[in-house]
Design a protein around this motif. Sequence first.
Motif, PDB file in Angstrom:
ATOM      1  N   VAL A   1      40.644  25.980  46.338  1.00 38.99           N
ATOM      2  CA  VAL A   1      39.558  25.012  46.152  1.00 38.99           C
ATOM      3  C   VAL A   1      39.858  24.165  44.920  1.00 38.99           C
ATOM      4  N   ARG A   2      39.184  23.035  44.842  1.00 39.81           N
ATOM      5  CA  ARG A   2      39.484  22.061  43.804  1.00 39.81           C
ATOM      6  C   ARG A   2      38.549  22.247  42.616  1.00 39.81           C
ATOM      7  N   LEU A   3      39.125  22.694  41.510  1.00 41.20           N
ATOM      8  CA  LEU A   3      38.375  22.923  40.283  1.00 41.20           C
ATOM      9  C   LEU A   3      38.756  21.881  39.245  1.00 41.20           C
ATOM     10  N   ARG A   4      37.827  21.589  38.362  1.00 41.09           N
ATOM     11  CA  ARG A   4      38.127  20.742  37.208  1.00 41.09           C
ATOM     12  C   ARG A   4      37.804  21.565  35.963  1.00 41.09           C
ATOM     13  N   LEU A   5      38.837  22.137  35.368  1.00 44.72           N
ATOM     14  CA  LEU A   5      38.660  23.067  34.262  1.00 44.72           C
ATOM     15  C   LEU A   5      39.317  22.541  32.994  1.00 44.72           C
ATOM     16  N   ASP A   6      38.710  22.864  31.876  1.00 46.72           N
ATOM     17  CA  ASP A   6      39.270  22.526  30.577  1.00 46.72           C
ATOM     18  C   ASP A   6      40.596  23.266  30.386  1.00 46.72           C
TER      19      ASP A   6
ATOM     20  N   ARG B   1      41.990  24.365  27.792  1.00 41.05           N
ATOM     21  CA  ARG B   1      42.000  25.425  26.783  1.00 41.05           C
ATOM     22  C   ARG B   1      41.173  26.630  27.223  1.00 41.05           C
ATOM     23  N   LEU B   2      39.933  26.363  27.585  1.00 35.86           N
ATOM     24  CA  LEU B   2      38.989  27.453  27.828  1.00 35.86           C
ATOM     25  C   LEU B   2      38.946  27.924  29.270  1.00 35.86           C
ATOM     26  N   GLU B   3      39.460  27.132  30.214  1.00 35.07           N
ATOM     27  CA  GLU B   3      39.305  27.404  31.648  1.00 35.07           C
ATOM     28  C   GLU B   3      37.826  27.431  32.035  1.00 35.07           C
ATOM     29  N   ALA B   4      37.047  26.585  31.381  1.00 29.98           N
ATOM     30  CA  ALA B   4      35.641  26.382  31.678  1.00 29.98           C
ATOM     31  C   ALA B   4      35.490  24.990  32.280  1.00 29.98           C
ATOM     32  N   PRO B   5      34.396  24.716  33.022  1.00 26.22           N
ATOM     33  CA  PRO B   5      34.190  23.361  33.542  1.00 26.22           C
ATOM     34  C   PRO B   5      34.315  22.323  32.423  1.00 26.22           C
ATOM     35  N   VAL B   6      34.959  21.208  32.711  1.00 28.88           N
ATOM     36  CA  VAL B   6      35.308  20.257  31.661  1.00 28.88           C
ATOM     37  C   VAL B   6      34.091  19.684  30.935  1.00 28.88           C
ATOM     38  N   ALA B   7      32.972  19.537  31.633  1.00 25.39           N
ATOM     39  CA  ALA B   7      31.785  18.989  30.979  1.00 25.39           C
ATOM     40  C   ALA B   7      31.096  20.014  30.092  1.00 25.39           C
ATOM     41  N   LEU B   8      31.298  21.287  30.377  1.00 19.87           N
ATOM     42  CA  LEU B   8      30.695  22.348  29.573  1.00 19.87           C
ATOM     43  C   LEU B   8      31.560  22.715  28.372  1.00 19.87           C
ATOM     44  N   ALA B   9      32.862  22.618  28.521  1.00 20.99           N
ATOM     45  CA  ALA B   9      33.791  23.115  27.498  1.00 20.99           C
ATOM     46  C   ALA B   9      33.521  22.596  26.091  1.00 20.99           C
ATOM     47  N   PRO B  10      33.265  21.284  25.889  1.00 27.23           N
ATOM     48  CA  PRO B  10      33.043  20.821  24.513  1.00 27.23           C
ATOM     49  C   PRO B  10      31.817  21.444  23.849  1.00 27.23           C
ATOM     50  N   LEU B  11      30.885  21.928  24.639  1.00 25.66           N
ATOM     51  CA  LEU B  11      29.667  22.514  24.081  1.00 25.66           C
ATOM     52  C   LEU B  11      29.881  23.927  23.567  1.00 25.66           C
TER      53      LEU B  11
ATOM     54  N   SER C   1      29.483  21.458  37.891  1.00 25.55           N
ATOM     55  CA  SER C   1      30.029  21.028  39.176  1.00 25.55           C
ATOM     56  C   SER C   1      31.536  20.816  39.088  1.00 25.55           C
ATOM     57  N   HIS C   2      32.154  20.774  40.277  1.00 27.82           N
ATOM     58  CA  HIS C   2      33.602  20.583  40.396  1.00 27.82           C
ATOM     59  C   HIS C   2      33.866  19.541  41.478  1.00 27.82           C
ATOM     60  N   PRO C   3      35.099  19.068  41.601  1.00 25.47           N
ATOM     61  CA  PRO C   3      35.405  18.149  42.701  1.00 25.47           C
ATOM     62  C   PRO C   3      35.080  18.748  44.069  1.00 25.47           C
ATOM     63  N   GLU C   4      35.091  20.064  44.170  1.00 29.87           N
ATOM     64  CA  GLU C   4      34.726  20.751  45.419  1.00 29.87           C
ATOM     65  C   GLU C   4      33.209  20.841  45.479  1.00 29.87           C
ATOM     66  N   SER C   5      32.587  19.939  46.238  1.00 36.06           N
ATOM     67  CA  SER C   5      31.132  19.888  46.309  1.00 36.06           C
ATOM     68  C   SER C   5      30.565  21.204  46.845  1.00 36.06           C
TER      69      SER C   5
ATOM     70  N   SER D   1      31.622  30.850  33.842  1.00 36.92           N
ATOM     71  CA  SER D   1      31.543  29.431  33.494  1.00 36.92           C
ATOM     72  C   SER D   1      32.025  29.182  32.072  1.00 36.92           C
ATOM     73  N   TYR D   2      31.970  30.182  31.218  1.00 36.28           N
ATOM     74  CA  TYR D   2      32.424  30.038  29.836  1.00 36.28           C
ATOM     75  C   TYR D   2      33.939  30.206  29.711  1.00 36.28           C
ATOM     76  N   GLY D   3      34.598  30.622  30.782  1.00 33.55           N
ATOM     77  CA  GLY D   3      36.042  30.802  30.721  1.00 33.55           C
ATOM     78  C   GLY D   3      36.428  31.810  29.657  1.00 33.55           C
ATOM     79  N   ARG D   4      37.175  31.358  28.657  1.00 35.90           N
ATOM     80  CA  ARG D   4      37.624  32.247  27.578  1.00 35.90           C
ATOM     81  C   ARG D   4      36.738  32.166  26.341  1.00 35.90           C
ATOM     82  N   ALA D   5      35.675  31.384  26.408  1.00 33.16           N
ATOM     83  CA  ALA D   5      34.812  31.225  25.238  1.00 33.16           C
ATOM     84  C   ALA D   5      33.897  32.432  25.073  1.00 33.16           C
ATOM     85  N   PRO D   6      33.579  32.813  23.838  1.00 28.68           N
ATOM     86  CA  PRO D   6      32.671  33.929  23.598  1.00 28.68           C
ATOM     87  C   PRO D   6      31.227  33.452  23.488  1.00 28.68           C
ATOM     88  N   THR D   7      30.360  34.302  23.004  1.00 27.82           N
ATOM     89  CA  THR D   7      28.959  34.031  22.631  1.00 27.82           C
ATOM     90  C   THR D   7      28.065  33.666  23.805  1.00 27.82           C
ATOM     91  N   PHE D   8      28.389  34.098  25.008  1.00 28.57           N
ATOM     92  CA  PHE D   8      27.521  33.858  26.161  1.00 28.57           C
ATOM     93  C   PHE D   8      26.274  34.740  26.075  1.00 28.57           C
TER      94      PHE D   8
END
Length: 464
Positions: free
Chosen positions: A324-329, A331-341, A361-365, A374-381
């Motif tokens: 499936v088509r993902l759009r991931l950051d 660095r973090l392997e999190a959705p690109v719009a979420l990663a900067p947060l 969301s991802h390119p795969e509707s 959704s946080y990928g490799r980021a902590p503090t969830f």
Amino acid sequence: MSTPTAPVPPVVVIGAGPIGLAAAAHLAERGITPLVLEAGPAAGTAVHEWAHVRLFSTWSEVVDPTAEKLLAATGWSKPDASTYPSGGDWVEQYLRPLADALGERVRYGARVTGVSRAGRDRIVDADRDTQPFVVHVQRGDGREERILATAVIDASGTWSLPSPAGGSGLPALGERSAADRLTYRVPDLRDPAMRTRYAGKRTAVLGSGSSAFTALASLADLAHSQDGMETKTVWVLRRGLSDATFGGGEADELPARGALGLAAKAAVRDGHAEAVTGFRTEAVERDTDGRLILVAEDGRRLPPVDEIIVLTGFRPDLSPLSEVRLRLDERLEAPVALAPLIDPNQHSCGTVYPHGHRELSHPESGLYLVGMKSYGRAPTFLAMTGYEQVRSVAAALAGDTDAADHVELVLPETGVCGGSGLFDTADPPETGAAGCCATSAPVPVRITTGTPDTAAASGSCCGA
């Protein structure tokens, strides 16, 4: 005669943990049929593996409001909202009753091995969004199954893929061969066999998050006990050591989270744990007695230890989503719009801007990664983050765009700011008085590692 209408495929939810079950509850409330696929034998299987760890969030913060309504109809009573559950409490008093309330909409022993579009691999564009998802499942007895879905919500978390000891993100040389002396989980020192394994021994703890703090506090308690007086701990950090290393302390808006860092700080202050900083592990070697020696990239060698506890975080298993088509950051392997947060290279604050279906969301509707995944490799969830995520996603799938876009998320701040990407620097970047973590100091909570009847909050492997 009219042709019978084919049944609408369900929305497949991967994982029967707290966020996956909450997603199912929100979908059911909106009249959408969920099908939760859980690889383990029961709801909350991953949480059950850290049943001995007490969360640093109260019951009021780890019960989804919509799930609570579903449970209330069964006669369920919510535990005291001001108390701190252990992982085991969370499973037995909330997750498994919630799964029971969802009934046949939850399947166990169903491991998702792949997700794609029916008749469309990752390359094909034609009519892609009009095709249902196809989900491949492997059952416990080895049988394989193919399930069609209108949408897929992946709430499988990251628990199954802990990060290695190696400072480069790869397993250290010799790490795999030393597996008999390594663990990637916080040990339950109330278990007699586990207690014997660590009592009176020298243990290295790798990591700088809540799980590492919990292990340091537990080993310090063991050192205070009659059977563990010779217990010693070496705390191995990739970055420098400062007050910010231990979190926000009394300035943390989750008092128990702050207390957890203070307990780790006390373990170092009282001599139960020796901190080794700026140490990026390259190799794990054995000495002639079979003990383990950690070797850093800069050539430093630590004195031998008997055990190593690796608590360097987790990462998402993306292999079932390869078609499936993902759009991931990157660095973090999190959705690109979420990663900067949530990027720890930039900040370590507890506050995350409100986000929902659009950021997830991802390119795969129709495909969403939620919860820890959704946080990928980021902590503090935090669990409340995931509950708001799935509320928004369920509303979007129901076509209620207004509700889906109206996202409200107010998280307790950690009381400390600074990017952990500067892990060779002892002092975090300076922040002004009006920085993102400026906050009043709450009343600290006493932290212990005793039995569930006596212990205060001591942290959570999943940062709940």
